[in-house]
Design an enzyme around this catalytic site. Structure first.
Site, PDB file in Angstrom:
ATOM      1  N   LYS A 106     -54.696 -19.547  13.225  1.00  0.00           N
ATOM      2  CA  LYS A 106     -55.950 -19.602  14.201  1.00  0.00           C
ATOM      3  C   LYS A 106     -56.622 -19.075  15.587  1.00  0.00           C
ATOM      4  CE  LYS A 106     -54.000 -19.685  18.672  1.00  0.00           C
ATOM      5  NZ  LYS A 106     -54.430 -18.275  19.320  1.00  0.00           N
ATOM      6  N   VAL A 122     -46.974 -10.355  13.673  1.00  0.00           N
ATOM      7  CA  VAL A 122     -46.667 -11.249  15.040  1.00  0.00           C
ATOM      8  C   VAL A 122     -46.596 -10.979  16.609  1.00  0.00           C
ATOM      9  CG1 VAL A 122     -44.601 -11.470  13.767  1.00  0.00           C
ATOM     10  CG2 VAL A 122     -44.803  -9.834  15.237  1.00  0.00           C
ATOM     11  N   ALA A 123     -46.788 -11.665  17.472  1.00  0.00           N
ATOM     12  CA  ALA A 123     -47.059 -11.673  19.006  1.00  0.00           C
ATOM     13  C   ALA A 123     -49.569 -11.018  18.546  1.00  0.00           C
ATOM     14  CB  ALA A 123     -46.972 -10.836  19.575  1.00  0.00           C
ATOM     15  N   GLY A 177     -52.257 -13.360  18.955  1.00  0.00           N
ATOM     16  CA  GLY A 177     -53.273 -14.058  19.520  1.00  0.00           C
ATOM     17  C   GLY A 177     -53.790 -15.456  18.367  1.00  0.00           C
ATOM     18  N   GLY A 207     -46.428 -17.875  15.270  1.00  0.00           N
ATOM     19  CA  GLY A 207     -44.857 -18.481  15.502  1.00  0.00           C
ATOM     20  C   GLY A 207     -44.998 -20.015  15.836  1.00  0.00           C
ATOM     21  N   SER A 208     -46.163 -19.906  15.942  1.00  0.00           N
ATOM     22  CA  SER A 208     -46.665 -21.601  16.758  1.00  0.00           C
ATOM     23  C   SER A 208     -47.675 -22.110  15.684  1.00  0.00           C
ATOM     24  CB  SER A 208     -48.052 -21.263  17.632  1.00  0.00           C
ATOM     25  OG  SER A 208     -47.606 -21.232  18.775  1.00  0.00           O
ATOM     26  N   ALA A 209     -48.200 -22.240  14.156  1.00  0.00           N
ATOM     27  CA  ALA A 209     -48.462 -21.688  13.428  1.00  0.00           C
ATOM     28  C   ALA A 209     -47.340 -22.796  12.158  1.00  0.00           C
ATOM     29  CB  ALA A 209     -49.451 -21.477  13.057  1.00  0.00           C
ATOM     30  N   ASP A 268     -49.170 -23.694  21.887  1.00  0.00           N
ATOM     31  CA  ASP A 268     -50.746 -24.071  20.893  1.00  0.00           C
ATOM     32  C   ASP A 268     -49.986 -24.738  19.525  1.00  0.00           C
ATOM     33  OD1 ASP A 268     -52.156 -22.467  22.101  1.00  0.00           O
ATOM     34  OD2 ASP A 268     -51.914 -20.370  20.751  1.00  0.00           O
TER      35      ASP A 268
HETATM   36  O1  C5P Z   1     -46.399 -22.199  25.354  1.00  0.00           O
HETATM   37  P1  C5P Z   1     -45.972 -20.265  24.608  1.00  0.00           P
HETATM   38  O2  C5P Z   1     -44.066 -20.425  24.883  1.00  0.00           O
HETATM   39  O3  C5P Z   1     -46.608 -20.096  23.664  1.00  0.00           O
HETATM   40  O4  C5P Z   1     -46.765 -19.420  25.887  1.00  0.00           O
HETATM   41  C1  C5P Z   1     -46.490 -18.526  26.041  1.00  0.00           C
HETATM   42  C2  C5P Z   1     -46.359 -17.835  27.222  1.00  0.00           C
HETATM   43  O5  C5P Z   1     -47.616 -17.697  27.712  1.00  0.00           O
HETATM   44  C3  C5P Z   1     -46.156 -18.782  28.129  1.00  0.00           C
HETATM   45  O6  C5P Z   1     -44.270 -18.418  29.047  1.00  0.00           O
HETATM   46  C4  C5P Z   1     -46.473 -18.102  29.623  1.00  0.00           C
HETATM   47  O7  C5P Z   1     -45.880 -17.900  30.677  1.00  0.00           O
HETATM   48  C5  C5P Z   1     -47.549 -18.495  29.136  1.00  0.00           C
HETATM   49  N1  C5P Z   1     -49.148 -19.361  29.511  1.00  0.00           N
HETATM   50  C6  C5P Z   1     -49.659 -19.852  29.987  1.00  0.00           C
HETATM   51  N2  C5P Z   1     -50.799 -20.508  29.903  1.00  0.00           N
HETATM   52  C7  C5P Z   1     -50.988 -21.847  28.838  1.00  0.00           C
HETATM   53  C8  C5P Z   1     -50.047 -21.212  27.027  1.00  0.00           C
HETATM   54  C9  C5P Z   1     -49.320 -19.948  27.975  1.00  0.00           C
HETATM   55  O8  C5P Z   1     -49.808 -19.389  30.746  1.00  0.00           O
HETATM   56  N3  C5P Z   1     -51.829 -22.662  28.592  1.00  0.00           N
END
Ligand code: C5P
Length: 281
Positions: A10, A98-99, A101, A105-107, A139
């Site tokens: 992504k 990983v990690a 951007g 993991g989301s994909a 995501d």
């Molecule tokens: O949702 P996800 O686990 O991918 O997000 C990881 C971290 O990124 C969240 O715990 C949050 O700290 C931050 N985040 C955020 N606002 C978003 C997406 C992610 O603050 N819109």
């Protein structure tokens, strides 16, 4: 028949952070795009004693093969929502850092939802899979669709955008080999709202826009600035930006040849950087 799904990387063509929310997340306005390259998820057998998830590929060492992998969690939540208890065995070939951007993991989680929707014959519409996916990560819903979308809210409120002409655009992804915590980058956001996304076609919107996570990501990992500079120096790059919370940055090009020349130049000068030539999906 072997079932496989590509977990496409992504990109955020633009990412505007508008405000911090009471639940700790941030309200965003973003344009998601997807590339052809990605991780690969394969259904191995129908289970019976095999581990549920095995991971191979160039970035497998960065991941734990445990119950907390997002693929395993996705399989669990879909199985329980659909009332399926059959054992499964999946192989994840981790081609993406990983990690970084670009969804990672989301994909992978989204690919698991699509694959098991097919394997279990659930016939859930994509909207329903995406809604379930959003419970796994902000995501994941966009990654279930894997098509150009505008995202609002945490990134899970999605609207399709007209991406005519974008498909097959040559893209170069470059990561300097540093893992960046999404939560840490969001925590470093300066709290200033620089305004909404414009209206229009996705590239014009992106060009008029920003990635508001670039500054906090660069504060944590200054090498991201070197990656952006290296991409911007490529004469034929038409658009350069960091994706998501970094550290992967990308450039768009008008031709595969221009992209490949840039890939050679950047790889020659930075042998430790991960560089992937691909195209917008
Ligand atoms: O949702 P996800 O686990 O991918 O997000 C990881 C971290 O990124 C969240 O715990 C949050 O700290 C931050 N985040 C955020 N606002 C978003 C997406 C992610 O603050 N819109």
């Amino acid at each position: 028949m072997t079932l496989t799904e590509t977990a496409r990387a992504k990109l955020n063509l633009a990412l505007h952070v508008r405000r911090k929310r009471a639940d700790g997340y941030h309200d965003l306005e973003t344009i998601f795009a997807f590339v052809e390259a990605g991780d690969e998820l394969t259904l191995l057998t129908d289970g019976s004693g095999a581990p549920m998830l095995t991971i191979d590929g160039p970035f497998s060492a960065s991941l734990q093969q445990d119950d907390e992998n997002l693929v395993t969690r996705a399989a669990r939540v879909l199985g329980s929502a659909a009332g399926v208890t059959k054992p499964i065995a999946l192989r994840l070939t981790k081609n993406l850092p990983v990690a970084s951007g670009i969804g990672g993991g989301s994909a992978d989680a989204a690919a698991a939802l699509r694959l098991l929707n097919r394997h279990w014959g659930l016939h859930w519409p994509i909207e329903r899979l995406a809604t379930l996916g959003a419970t796994l990560g902000a995501d994941v819903a966009a990654c279930v669709w894997s098509q150009t979308m505008r995202g609002d809210g945490r990134g899970e409120l999605l609207q399709p955008v007209d991406d005519a002409g974008l498909a097959e655009t040559p893209v170069l992804l470059v990561n300097p080999g540093v893992a960046v915590s999404t939560a840490a980058v969001f925590a470093g956001w300066g709290g200033v709202d620089y305004g909404p996304l414009a209206d229009g076609d996705p590239i014009s919107v992106a060009a008029a826009g920003r990635n508001d996570l670039e500054a906090p990501a660069r504060a944590l990992e200054p090498v991201i600035g070197d990656v952006l500079d290296a991409l911007a120096e490529q004469q034929n790059a038409t658009f350069v930006r960091m994706s998501g919370s970094g550290a992967t940055c990308f450039a768009l090009f008008a031709s595969d040849a221009a992209r490949d020349a840039a890939a050679c130049a950047i790889a020659g000068a930075n042998s430790r950087w991960w560089i992937m030539p691909t195209r917008l999906a």
